[in-house]
Design a protein around this motif. Structure first.
Motif, PDB file in Angstrom:
ATOM      1  N   HIS A 116       0.469  -1.352   0.209  1.00  0.00           N
ATOM      2  CA  HIS A 116      -0.165   0.015  -0.216  1.00  0.00           C
ATOM      3  C   HIS A 116       0.986   1.936  -0.355  1.00  0.00           C
ATOM      4  O   HIS A 116       1.979   1.063   0.036  1.00  0.00           O
ATOM      5  N   ARG A 162      -3.669  10.475   0.602  1.00  0.00           N
ATOM      6  CA  ARG A 162      -4.619   9.081  -0.365  1.00  0.00           C
ATOM      7  C   ARG A 162      -4.351   8.055   0.227  1.00  0.00           C
ATOM      8  O   ARG A 162      -2.445   7.753   0.202  1.00  0.00           O
ATOM      9  N   VAL A 163      -4.855   7.423   0.916  1.00  0.00           N
ATOM     10  CA  VAL A 163      -4.177   5.933   1.045  1.00  0.00           C
ATOM     11  C   VAL A 163      -4.575   5.299  -0.105  1.00  0.00           C
ATOM     12  O   VAL A 163      -5.839   5.222  -0.235  1.00  0.00           O
ATOM     13  N   TYR A 164      -3.758   4.221  -0.594  1.00  0.00           N
ATOM     14  CA  TYR A 164      -3.891   3.080  -2.122  1.00  0.00           C
ATOM     15  C   TYR A 164      -3.720   2.068  -1.754  1.00  0.00           C
ATOM     16  O   TYR A 164      -2.105   1.755  -1.323  1.00  0.00           O
ATOM     17  N   ASP A 165      -3.924   0.927  -2.723  1.00  0.00           N
ATOM     18  CA  ASP A 165      -3.155  -0.426  -2.673  1.00  0.00           C
ATOM     19  C   ASP A 165      -2.541  -0.338  -3.971  1.00  0.00           C
ATOM     20  O   ASP A 165      -3.061   0.029  -4.874  1.00  0.00           O
ATOM     21  N   VAL A 166      -0.955  -0.532  -3.825  1.00  0.00           N
ATOM     22  CA  VAL A 166      -0.279  -0.282  -4.776  1.00  0.00           C
ATOM     23  C   VAL A 166       0.754  -1.727  -5.601  1.00  0.00           C
ATOM     24  O   VAL A 166       0.650  -2.569  -4.714  1.00  0.00           O
ATOM     25  N   PRO A 167       0.877  -1.686  -6.660  1.00  0.00           N
ATOM     26  CA  PRO A 167       1.525  -3.120  -6.916  1.00  0.00           C
ATOM     27  C   PRO A 167       2.570  -3.275  -6.668  1.00  0.00           C
ATOM     28  O   PRO A 167       3.305  -2.256  -6.155  1.00  0.00           O
ATOM     29  N   PHE A 212       5.785  -1.077  -7.074  1.00  0.00           N
ATOM     30  CA  PHE A 212       5.550   0.434  -7.434  1.00  0.00           C
ATOM     31  C   PHE A 212       6.803   0.530  -6.265  1.00  0.00           C
ATOM     32  O   PHE A 212       7.466   1.558  -6.096  1.00  0.00           O
ATOM     33  N   ARG A 266      10.364   1.138  -8.171  1.00  0.00           N
ATOM     34  CA  ARG A 266       9.733   2.449  -8.754  1.00  0.00           C
ATOM     35  C   ARG A 266       9.872   4.020  -8.286  1.00  0.00           C
ATOM     36  O   ARG A 266      10.107   5.177  -8.214  1.00  0.00           O
ATOM     37  N   GLU A 298      14.016   4.884  -6.450  1.00  0.00           N
ATOM     38  CA  GLU A 298      14.283   4.951  -7.449  1.00  0.00           C
ATOM     39  C   GLU A 298      14.086   6.959  -8.314  1.00  0.00           C
ATOM     40  O   GLU A 298      15.152   7.584  -8.689  1.00  0.00           O
ATOM     41  N   SER A 345       2.741   9.977 -14.434  1.00  0.00           N
ATOM     42  CA  SER A 345       2.848   9.076 -15.769  1.00  0.00           C
ATOM     43  C   SER A 345       1.283   8.247 -14.874  1.00  0.00           C
ATOM     44  O   SER A 345       1.408   7.564 -15.794  1.00  0.00           O
ATOM     45  N   LEU A 346       1.305   7.710 -13.961  1.00  0.00           N
ATOM     46  CA  LEU A 346      -0.126   6.836 -13.972  1.00  0.00           C
ATOM     47  C   LEU A 346      -1.218   6.967 -13.085  1.00  0.00           C
ATOM     48  O   LEU A 346      -2.030   6.481 -12.033  1.00  0.00           O
ATOM     49  N   GLY A 347      -1.395   9.190 -13.309  1.00  0.00           N
ATOM     50  CA  GLY A 347      -2.757   9.296 -13.129  1.00  0.00           C
ATOM     51  C   GLY A 347      -2.833  10.176 -11.941  1.00  0.00           C
ATOM     52  O   GLY A 347      -3.707   9.509 -11.584  1.00  0.00           O
ATOM     53  N   LEU A 348      -1.620   9.591 -10.777  1.00  0.00           N
ATOM     54  CA  LEU A 348      -2.072   9.894  -9.104  1.00  0.00           C
ATOM     55  C   LEU A 348      -1.841  11.600  -8.740  1.00  0.00           C
ATOM     56  O   LEU A 348      -1.521  11.400  -7.736  1.00  0.00           O
ATOM     57  N   GLU A 392      -3.874  -1.137 -10.924  1.00  0.00           N
ATOM     58  CA  GLU A 392      -2.910  -1.671  -9.805  1.00  0.00           C
ATOM     59  C   GLU A 392      -3.361  -1.264  -8.555  1.00  0.00           C
ATOM     60  O   GLU A 392      -3.300  -0.892  -8.303  1.00  0.00           O
ATOM     61  N   LYS A 434      -5.623   0.861  -6.132  1.00  0.00           N
ATOM     62  CA  LYS A 434      -6.785   0.624  -5.349  1.00  0.00           C
ATOM     63  C   LYS A 434      -7.531   2.031  -4.786  1.00  0.00           C
ATOM     64  O   LYS A 434      -6.325   1.606  -3.474  1.00  0.00           O
ATOM     65  N   ASN A 457      -9.023   4.623   1.025  1.00  0.00           N
ATOM     66  CA  ASN A 457      -9.526   6.153   1.941  1.00  0.00           C
ATOM     67  C   ASN A 457      -9.917   7.603   1.510  1.00  0.00           C
ATOM     68  O   ASN A 457     -10.015   7.011  -0.064  1.00  0.00           O
ATOM     69  N   THR A 470     -10.228  10.862   0.960  1.00  0.00           N
ATOM     70  CA  THR A 470      -9.163  11.504   0.147  1.00  0.00           C
ATOM     71  C   THR A 470      -8.709  10.772  -1.633  1.00  0.00           C
ATOM     72  O   THR A 470      -9.063  11.121  -2.811  1.00  0.00           O
TER      73      THR A 470
END
Lengths: 445, 577
Positions: free
Chosen positions: A33, A41-46, A49, A52, A55, A70-73, B4, B6, B9, B11
């Motif tokens: 995550h 913001r909290v995400y599940d990530v590959p 990640f 990367r 790096e 580039s990841l749309g984040l 990938e 997801k 929370n 925000t």
């Protein structure tokens, strides 16, 4: 105040933090995550990640942001800079700059804030402060009034008159009014309790744990203990509908925090929270870096018990964890640690405004007075200079918008000594957030 | 944002733009392009990884300056950077080849000039986008070719630059066709927010507002009961009778309590107070959910379940169905039909007075036929319940199902026995009587509730019987409201005094006068008897023949009864024993 000159502030400020500044990865049994710093913001990530991100971090924050883009984040920044001073809708009245206890770590130096003669706020000052507050809040808005000290109940007459005055004025103006008090509860009587219930106060009681520990840390001026007295006087409050929280100042003497936590819960408090003693008059009662590590371990032990209970559906009102989870779920992102100097000001017994209740009489955070009004230029300067993006080493810390830079009062007096502690705590809370959300999706709404 | 990542929370969730993970193509009601929610041509716009195409249709009336030969599948952009099918670290040779081409010279070549899809080749078959005479097919035609491409095997496409002189440059590329949805059925993340809808000319809300054909968009409530707030009676209806019984226009513009006034009866009168095209684009979310004919606000609270007393046993229930419920349904159906024939036809209405009468009468006639048909449906369901009970072995020993097609015109029925059956013209007394007999909580209502309560005992009865009983029990709910509404509409003409301007002057006919109609009614009952017997025996083909015959006979009866009524003669249905 001369504290700042005798403490080695500079050593702490020079410390640098390396690693990604725009995101922080963490693992749980549910995968990898990340906390994306902007907007919390909290995400599940590959799984790849983190490598990367690291790096990119080698190449600097711009490269990190490029990766996120580039990841749309990456969206518009969630934090404004500079901040325009908001309407002041909360005041803390130091109704009594005097205290009947003599706690060694007290930031207010026994309530007097270092002044020679302890003062009580007179009714005229309190009334004008309330008038000033409610003149600023638009109809339909909300305002709050906090009573602090010293021990505010030592000036209960002004406390009550100010409360009644504010309640009446707020009702006339269509403003929703909230009251709170932080008290040592040693002089609380049944009549006080009824009054607090009547006005739906949020009550915070300063109490440091089991009797022996508490009495050692929070003695009366005569040197006696205060535990028995507090517990005896809390009865009517804890039996009421009010939310009564316990606030424990953690010193190096606290070595069994989970037992202490559960002791206070058993007394009937609605929640119990810990505040580390970071800037103490008595250096022996202030936590060193090593002691902060030990504290973190103890806090995590409490948090693990919290997690176990919550997953089972049992309440475990450990407020540090409750607050951390709530903020992580909401994605709270703050450019400042608190509302001090923004929507919230302190008022001293003689009617001077300061950034908060801790800065009474402190010229570094003076914000005008009742005679001349709130000094908005000073607030603006304060907000600009205290913005976490201007602070070191905060600017490059992943936790900056969750922490906000740490308590102004502690930072200005001792520097940022607790950064690793805060990061460690937040890191634990992040993982716990994911685990609890997986096991009890109904817990977060 | 890549799938990938997801969001967890609040925000993070709020930062997601575009389709939520629940947006699925198979939930779409778009039948073809451009469709209602999305323009499906835009899916094919990304059929080939790294390239974005647009379907170009030749304009019907091109302007003089327009370039020739614009129609076809035109390359709009080369987008390999964020292409999920072309990850830079992929080990698949075709990905690396295509990446090298698109990020290198070929990509540069394609970024200059007007490039179009020239041909597609898969499994050794090639589809050209040019007609035999060399002219390009229209974009819509080629788009249909694209829809025939399979996911596998590898595909080769050729692009041609149309704005170059001969020999025109071409480029060939190989890759796999995009999967437009994820394995979970969610629209692939490669589509940008707004991309699938960008070429729609008309938002779906307009169809939803105006469509009146047999199309999904017309399937919305017209008039509804207002939200039940405050005190309710058992069953969930509001205690306040005004709220309980006023039909509101579901599309009403004024959604405040002040706007909760009875909906006009006609489309044209209702139109001006309904939200209009522009408004519905902005406010469609304000249209309420409707459950059981009633608007539901923030929270839906299901009505508390009926606590009807179950019948003691199957035999008691069968007796009630045979001797009370089935006859009552037929009786009411006949009463309502008789009343319906008592209404004047359009030709008979006064031309110089009562300008609203024609519309009002159309509404009343429609409501009455709906209720009558509903009673007929119940009659069939009661019979079905009986034959299913027989088949499941619940009939008393030695007895078997026989169709129940008799009325019970002798003796009071309904709530506390207050309804005395009779063939009446639809005057105000008749309306009052119908409102009374259909009142919720009356005998009609409770009788089926008892069937439901009986069959609910799953350990004793098979579940399909319970479902059938629930179907009957829950269907009758709106009869009461409909009669209240008919009475409200017709109250307008009360001031005219008798004879009521909407009513025919009708008397019960003699057997001789009405022989054709009564014979038709007898044949109808015989055909239904035949149909039920066959259906009970699961001879469905024979049942169908009988039902078709019953329908035809109903037509005859309808025509004859209407003609008789025009001459002031009512059909004495109750004479048929």
């Amino acid at each position: 105040m001369s504290v700042i000159s005798i403490l080695p502030v500079a050593t702490f400020q020079r410390r640098t933090f390396s690693g990604p500044t725009e995101a922080r990865c963490f693992d749980t049994e549910h995968g990898t995550h990340a906390l994306l710093v902007d907007g919390s913001r909290v995400y599940d990530v590959p799984a790849d990640f983190e490598s990367r991100l690291n790096e990119a971090a080698q190449r600097g924050p711009a490269a990190e942001r490029g990766l996120l883009a580039s990841l749309g984040l990456l969206g518009d920044p969630a934090i404004d800079a500079p901040l325009a001073p908001p309407v002041v809708n909360a005041l803390a009245l130091a109704v009594s700059e005097h205290c009947n206890l003599a706690c060694g770590y007290c930031y207010a130096d026994g309530g007097s804030f270092g002044a020679n003669a302890p003062k009580h706020m007179n009714w005229d000052v309190a009334r004008r402060a309330v008038d000033d507050l409610l003149a600023r809040v638009p109809a339909g808005g909300s305002a709050s009034l906090a009573f602090l000290g010293g021990e505010p109940l030592l000036n209960r007459d002004v406390l009550r008159r100010a409360t009644l005055h504010a309640a009446t004025l707020a009702a006339e103006r269509g403003v929703s009014m909230r009251f709170s008090i932080t008290t040592n509860a040693t002089v609380l009587n049944a009549d006080d309790a009824a009054f607090l219930v009547q006005h739906a106060f949020n009550v915070t009681v300063s109490i440091d744990g089991e009797r022996e520990l508490h009495d050692a840390l929070r003695p009366t001026r005569g040197g006696g203990g205060s535990y028995e007295r507090i517990v005896a006087r809390l009865g009517p409050l804890l039996g009421s509908d009010l939310r009564v929280s316990a606030r424990l100042t953690v010193t190096p003497r606290h070595t069994a925090l989970r037992a202490t936590l559960e002791h206070l819960m058993a007394l009937g408090f609605h929640s119990v929270g810990f505040s580390p003693s970071l800037s103490s008059r008595d250096p022996a009662l202030q936590l060193s870096t090593g002691e902060l590590d030990a504290l973190l371990a103890q806090m995590i032990e409490c948090a693990n018990e919290f997690e176990r209970r919550i997953v089972m559906g049992d309440p475990y009102p450990f407020s540090n964890m409750l607050a951390a989870l709530q903020e992580l779920h909401r994605g709270t992102h703050r450019p400042l640690p608190c509302g001090a100097g923004a929507g919230y000001l302190g008022v001293s017994a003689d009617g001077a405004y300061s950034a908060c209740h801790r800065f009474v009489g402190d010229p570094r955070a003076a914000m005008g007075d009742l005679d001349h009004g709130i000094d908005d230029a000073a607030r603006e300067r304060w907000l600009a200079s205290r913005h976490v993006d201007t602070q070191e080493p905060c600017r490059s810390c992943w936790a900056r918008y969750l922490c906000g830079g740490g308590c102004h009062h502690e930072v200005l007096n001792r520097g940022r000594v607790a950064c690793d502690f805060i990061r460690g705590w937040l890191a634990h809370a992040l993982a716990a957030y994911v685990r609890i959300a997986e096991q009890r999706p109904d817990y977060f709404r | 944002m890549s799938a990938e990542f997801k969001p967890r929370n609040r925000t993070a969730r709020a930062a997601v733009v575009g389709n939520p993970a629940s947006a699925r193509l198979d939930a779409s009601v778009a039948n073809c392009f451009p469709g209602l929610e999305l323009d499906v041509r835009n899916l094919e716009g990304r059929f080939f990884p790294g390239l974005l195409f647009r379907v170009v249709t030749a304009p019907a009336a091109p302007v003089a300056q327009a370039l020739p030969n614009q129609a076809g599948i035109r390359l709009a952009a080369v987008e390999w950077q964020n292409e999920t099918m072309l990850p830079e670290r992929s080990e698949l040779p075709w990905v690396q080849t295509l990446l090298a081409q698109l990020s290198g010279d070929i990509g540069n070549t394609l970024s200059d000039g007007r490039w179009y899809l020239q041909w597609i080749e898969q499994s050794g078959k090639r589809i050209s986008t040019e007609q035999p005479n060399g002219k390009p097919y229209d974009g819509e035609t080629v788009w249909r070719f694209l829809r025939s491409i399979a996911l596998e095997p590898l595909l080769t496409i050729s692009l041609v630059r149309r704005d170059a002189s001969e020999p025109r440059p071409t480029v060939q590329l190989s890759g796999y066709r995009r999967r437009y949805t994820t394995p979970a059925g969610v629209i692939a993340v490669d589509y940008e927010p707004g991309e699938l809808t960008q070429s729609l000319c008309n938002p779906w809300q307009h169809d939803f507002r105006d469509c009146a054909c047999y199309y999904w968009a017309s399937n919305h409530p017209d008039v509804v009961m207002g939200e039940a707030s405050g005190a309710t009676i058992p069953g969930g209806d509001p205690k306040d009778p005004t709220t309980a019984l006023t039909y509101l226009d579901w599309l009403r513009r004024d959604r405040s309590p002040a706007g909760a006034v009875a909906a006009p009866v006609t489309r044209s009168a209702a139109r001006e107070d309904q939200i209009d095209h522009f408004e519905i684009n902005q406010r469609w979310q304000e249209l309420e959910f409707v459950i059981g004919g009633r608007e539901i606000g923030a929270v839906y609270t299901p009505p508390s379940p009926d606590h009807a007393q179950p019948y003691a046993d199957a035999a008691e229930m069968i007796h009630a169905l045979e001797y009370e419920l089935a006859p009552m349904e037929l009786t009411l159906a006949l009463e309502y039909l008789y009343s319906m024939f008592s209404l004047k036809s359009m030709r008979e209405l006064p031309k110089d007075r009562w300008s609203t009468l024609a519309d009002d009468l159309a509404a009343v006639r429609q409501s009455l036929i709906i209720v009558a048909a509903s009673e007929m449906t119940h009659l069939r369901w009661v019979n079905q319940l009986l034959w299913e009970l027989d088949r499941a072995g619940f009939y008393p020993h030695g007895k078997h199902y026989a169709p129940v097609l008799r009325h019970s015109a002798h003796g009071p029925i309904g709530l506390k026995g207050l309804h005395t059956p009779g063939l009446r013209v639809l005057d105000y007394e008749a309306l009052d009587a119908y409102v009374r007999v259909e009142r919720p909580g009356g005998k009609l209502d409770t009788a089926y509730a008892r069937c439901v309560a009986t069959l609910e005992q799953r350990d004793r009865y098979p579940s399909h019987l319970y479902e059938l009983a629930v179907k009957i029990d829950s269907d009758g709910m709106l009869h009461y409201e409909r009669f209240r509404e008919m009475r409200r509409i017709l109250n307008t003409y009360r001031g005219a005094g008798a004879p009521w301007p909407y009513l025919r002057d009708i008397r019960l006919g003699t057997p001789d006068e009405t022989k054709v109609a009564l014979d038709a009614y007898r044949s109808l009952l015989a055909a239904l008897h035949d149909a039920y017997v066959n259906e009970a025996a699961q001879r469905f083909d024979a049942a169908q023949v009988a039902i078709a015959s019953a329908r035809k006979t109903m037509d005859v009866l309808n025509r004859e009864a209407e003609a008789l009524a025009g001459r002031g003669i009512g059909v004495p249905f109750f004479d048929v024993k």
